[in-house]
Enzyme design. Structure first.
Site, PDB file in Angstrom:
ATOM      1  N   GLY A 235       0.802  -1.208   0.000  1.00 31.25           N
ATOM      2  CA  GLY A 235       0.000   0.000   0.000  1.00 31.25           C
ATOM      3  C   GLY A 235       0.839   1.263   0.000  1.00 31.25           C
ATOM      4  N   HIS A 236       0.157   2.394  -0.039  1.00 35.72           N
ATOM      5  CA  HIS A 236       0.838   3.679  -0.142  1.00 35.72           C
ATOM      6  C   HIS A 236       1.688   3.978   1.092  1.00 35.72           C
ATOM      7  CE1 HIS A 236      -2.298   5.940   2.315  1.00 35.72           C
ATOM      8  NE2 HIS A 236      -2.867   4.776   2.091  1.00 35.72           N
ATOM      9  N   ASN A 237       2.875   4.502   0.833  1.00 37.55           N
ATOM     10  CA  ASN A 237       3.842   4.902   1.859  1.00 37.55           C
ATOM     11  C   ASN A 237       4.421   3.746   2.666  1.00 37.55           C
ATOM     12  OD1 ASN A 237       1.879   7.511   1.657  1.00 37.55           O
ATOM     13  ND2 ASN A 237       3.990   8.125   2.080  1.00 37.55           N
TER      14      ASN A 237
END
Length: 342
Positions: A235-237
């Site tokens: 997922g993001h980050n």
């Protein structure tokens, strides 16, 4: 290709015990190897060597081997992989840009790189020397790709992403797709723009159909040497440390920070915004719901130390028997209470 056992031993930096003049024409598994083949064995499979009749066997120490010639090497598995490349080299790819590829005039293609049919290369893309871009790859604007990286058919590298040197991106992987971010009000979901990118270190491999989302802000990161299997989602980050293994169907939610040399076995799930220490190992189907210390082996859902999980599983198998015992004890207690007039 034909090589003597001695020639192969010199190539691997190993030592021959037996007939170094025997000619080897292929490399095969332990069960299939014949007199013109070389194979390898590690414990506990070395005990079967007297039943094997190969041209040579790579091992890490001298063992009873029947009529087999031994090649002593430091790491038989690594030696096996080197010989696989030697005897079965990858198909050669002609350098240059195929006429059907669409390459923006602002893109820079390094020396000896290959851009194959129907690839699409966006604005200000930088592709290093000796890279191979297979057919139907899409590379978005402002992407930077280090030298020697290979991107297989159908993969998508979205805008602003950075790939290191000698990376391998397998077919249909998606790097830098927009992260899953929404603001919810009165039951309605409104997308939060994800404007960051993905940064991939050197010597990283990313499996087929794996998806690594871009960051909301900043970068989603995969550090050098990490190997990611097929059908994985980051997922993001998310930040992954060096030399990790992430096996098929693992999902790691946003903003999780993973240390170095961490192993996620297949179908592991990890919630977001947690920190995982170096050298942690998670068995298949583990469910990670909070921060995890390094240098431990975990299993189960919710995840717990592997020894504790194993004991719990042993008790679960005995539950039907234990239920019968409890019922029998309850019956005896009732009879004793009746006799005692209670």
């Amino acid at each position: 290709m034909e090589k003597t056992v001695q020639e192969l031993a010199e190539f691997l930096g190993g030592t021959v015990i037996g007939d170094g003049s025997a000619v080897i024409s292929d490399i095969k598994g332990l069960a299939e190897a014949g007199k013109q083949d070389i194979t390898f064995a590690v414990d506990p499979y070395t005990e079967y060597l007297p039943q094997v009749h190969a041209g040579a066997v790579m091992v890490e120490k001298e063992v009873p081997a029947g009529d087999n010639t031994l090649v002593i090497v430091e790491n038989p598995r690594l030696a096996f992989s080197k010989l696989l490349v030697l005897f079965h080299p990858r198909q050669s790819v002609q350098s240059g840009v195929h006429p059907s590829a669409i390459v923006d005039e602002s893109a820079a293609i390094g020396a000896n790189a290959a851009v194959m049919a129907y690839a699409v290369i966006g604005k200000n893309v930088r592709i290093g020397e000796d890279c191979v871009i297979y057919p139907y790859v899409f590379i978005g604007d402002n992407v930077s790709i280090g030298k020697g990286t290979t991107i297989f058919p159908g993969a998508v590298i979205h805008e602003n992403c950075v790939l290191g040197e000698r990376d391998v991106i397998r077919a249909h992987a998606v790097i830098g797709g927009e992260g899953f971010g929404f603001a919810t009000k009165d039951g309605k979901h409104t997308r939060i723009p994800q404007i960051g990118n993905v940064e991939i270190g050197d010597d990283v491999e990313i499996g087929a159909c794996t998806c690594i989302d871009n960051a909301t802000l900043g970068s989603t990161k995969v550090a050098a040497g990490t190997k990611i299997d097929n059908l994985v989602h980051l997922g993001h980050n998310v930040e992954i440390g060096e030399d990790c293994f992430i096996i098929a169907q693992t999902g790691i939610a946003g903003s999780t920070k993973v240390g170095h040399h961490v192993i996620f076995a297949g179908q592991t799930g990890c919630t977001g915004h947690v920190t995982i220490g170096d050298n942690a190992v998670f068995a298949g189907k583990s469910g990670i719901t909070g921060n995890m210390e390094g240098n431990k082996v975990y299993a189960g859902f919710p995840v717990r130390p592997h020894i504790e999980w194993s004991r719990t599983q042993a008790y679960i198998k005995r539950l039907p028997e234990m239920a019968k015992t409890i019922k029998a004890l309850e019956k005896k207690i009732a009879e004793l209470e009746k006799k005692a007039g209670m």
